[in-house]
Motif scaffolding. Structure first.
Motif, PDB file in Angstrom:
ATOM      1  N   ALA A  30       4.159   9.950  -7.287  1.00 48.51           N
ATOM      2  CA  ALA A  30       5.239  10.279  -8.223  1.00 48.51           C
ATOM      3  C   ALA A  30       4.698  10.570  -9.632  1.00 48.51           C
ATOM      4  O   ALA A  30       5.285  11.387 -10.347  1.00 48.51           O
ATOM      5  CB  ALA A  30       6.261   9.153  -8.276  1.00 48.51           C
ATOM      6  N   ILE A  31       3.620   9.922 -10.020  1.00 49.95           N
ATOM      7  CA  ILE A  31       3.115  10.126 -11.376  1.00 49.95           C
ATOM      8  C   ILE A  31       1.991  11.166 -11.447  1.00 49.95           C
ATOM      9  O   ILE A  31       1.547  11.508 -12.532  1.00 49.95           O
ATOM     10  CB  ILE A  31       2.633   8.795 -12.021  1.00 49.95           C
ATOM     11  CG1 ILE A  31       1.478   8.197 -11.251  1.00 49.95           C
ATOM     12  CG2 ILE A  31       3.775   7.827 -12.128  1.00 49.95           C
ATOM     13  CD1 ILE A  31       0.887   6.958 -11.908  1.00 49.95           C
ATOM     14  N   LYS A  55       0.840  -1.210   0.000  1.00 55.04           N
ATOM     15  CA  LYS A  55       0.000   0.000   0.000  1.00 55.04           C
ATOM     16  C   LYS A  55       0.868   1.251   0.000  1.00 55.04           C
ATOM     17  O   LYS A  55       0.599   2.209  -0.722  1.00 55.04           O
ATOM     18  CB  LYS A  55      -0.932   0.003   1.205  1.00 55.04           C
ATOM     19  CG  LYS A  55      -2.141  -0.863   1.036  1.00 55.04           C
ATOM     20  CD  LYS A  55      -3.082  -0.708   2.221  1.00 55.04           C
ATOM     21  CE  LYS A  55      -4.350  -1.481   2.002  1.00 55.04           C
ATOM     22  NZ  LYS A  55      -5.288  -1.313   3.130  1.00 55.04           N
ATOM     23  N   GLY A  56       1.907   1.256   0.827  1.00 59.49           N
ATOM     24  CA  GLY A  56       2.820   2.396   0.866  1.00 59.49           C
ATOM     25  C   GLY A  56       3.559   2.576  -0.448  1.00 59.49           C
ATOM     26  O   GLY A  56       3.737   3.699  -0.935  1.00 59.49           O
ATOM     27  N   TYR A  57       3.995   1.465  -1.026  1.00 62.22           N
ATOM     28  CA  TYR A  57       4.711   1.505  -2.302  1.00 62.22           C
ATOM     29  C   TYR A  57       3.809   2.072  -3.393  1.00 62.22           C
ATOM     30  O   TYR A  57       4.217   2.968  -4.151  1.00 62.22           O
ATOM     31  CB  TYR A  57       5.182   0.099  -2.670  1.00 62.22           C
ATOM     32  CG  TYR A  57       5.872   0.028  -4.001  1.00 62.22           C
ATOM     33  CD1 TYR A  57       7.223   0.335  -4.122  1.00 62.22           C
ATOM     34  CD2 TYR A  57       5.177  -0.352  -5.148  1.00 62.22           C
ATOM     35  CE1 TYR A  57       7.857   0.259  -5.352  1.00 62.22           C
ATOM     36  CE2 TYR A  57       5.812  -0.422  -6.377  1.00 62.22           C
ATOM     37  CZ  TYR A  57       7.152  -0.113  -6.469  1.00 62.22           C
ATOM     38  OH  TYR A  57       7.771  -0.179  -7.684  1.00 62.22           O
ATOM     39  N   LEU A  58       2.581   1.573  -3.485  1.00 63.41           N
ATOM     40  CA  LEU A  58       1.667   2.046  -4.521  1.00 63.41           C
ATOM     41  C   LEU A  58       1.261   3.499  -4.297  1.00 63.41           C
ATOM     42  O   LEU A  58       1.081   4.254  -5.257  1.00 63.41           O
ATOM     43  CB  LEU A  58       0.442   1.139  -4.594  1.00 63.41           C
ATOM     44  CG  LEU A  58       0.733  -0.260  -5.125  1.00 63.41           C
ATOM     45  CD1 LEU A  58      -0.522  -1.130  -5.027  1.00 63.41           C
ATOM     46  CD2 LEU A  58       1.254  -0.223  -6.544  1.00 63.41           C
ATOM     47  N   ALA A  59       1.140   3.922  -3.043  1.00 59.99           N
ATOM     48  CA  ALA A  59       0.833   5.322  -2.761  1.00 59.99           C
ATOM     49  C   ALA A  59       1.980   6.217  -3.233  1.00 59.99           C
ATOM     50  O   ALA A  59       1.756   7.297  -3.794  1.00 59.99           O
ATOM     51  CB  ALA A  59       0.575   5.518  -1.276  1.00 59.99           C
ATOM     52  N   ALA A  60       3.223   5.769  -3.025  1.00 57.46           N
ATOM     53  CA  ALA A  60       4.382   6.546  -3.472  1.00 57.46           C
ATOM     54  C   ALA A  60       4.437   6.606  -4.998  1.00 57.46           C
ATOM     55  O   ALA A  60       4.761   7.654  -5.565  1.00 57.46           O
ATOM     56  CB  ALA A  60       5.659   5.935  -2.909  1.00 57.46           C
ATOM     57  N   VAL A  61       4.125   5.512  -5.665  1.00 57.69           N
ATOM     58  CA  VAL A  61       4.113   5.500  -7.134  1.00 57.69           C
ATOM     59  C   VAL A  61       3.033   6.450  -7.640  1.00 57.69           C
ATOM     60  O   VAL A  61       3.269   7.248  -8.561  1.00 57.69           O
ATOM     61  CB  VAL A  61       3.895   4.072  -7.679  1.00 57.69           C
ATOM     62  CG1 VAL A  61       3.616   4.097  -9.176  1.00 57.69           C
ATOM     63  CG2 VAL A  61       5.091   3.193  -7.368  1.00 57.69           C
TER      64      VAL A  61
END
Length: 40
Positions: free
Chosen positions: A34-35, A25-31
């Protein structure tokens, strides 16, 4: 994070992987952040 290799755990315990879910969840929130287009 390799609990699926631990034969002492039940299937429910292996599937109830809050640490891995929180990581993704944290990884996808950061992605997503970023976009996201910059405000104009």
């Amino acid at each position: 994070m390799d609990d699926e290799d631990d034969s002492s755990l039940t299937l429910h315990e292996v599937l109830d992987d809050k640490l891995r879910v929180r990581y993704f969840k944290g990884y996808l929130a950061a992605v997503a952040q970023a976009i996201k287009p910059a405000p104009s």
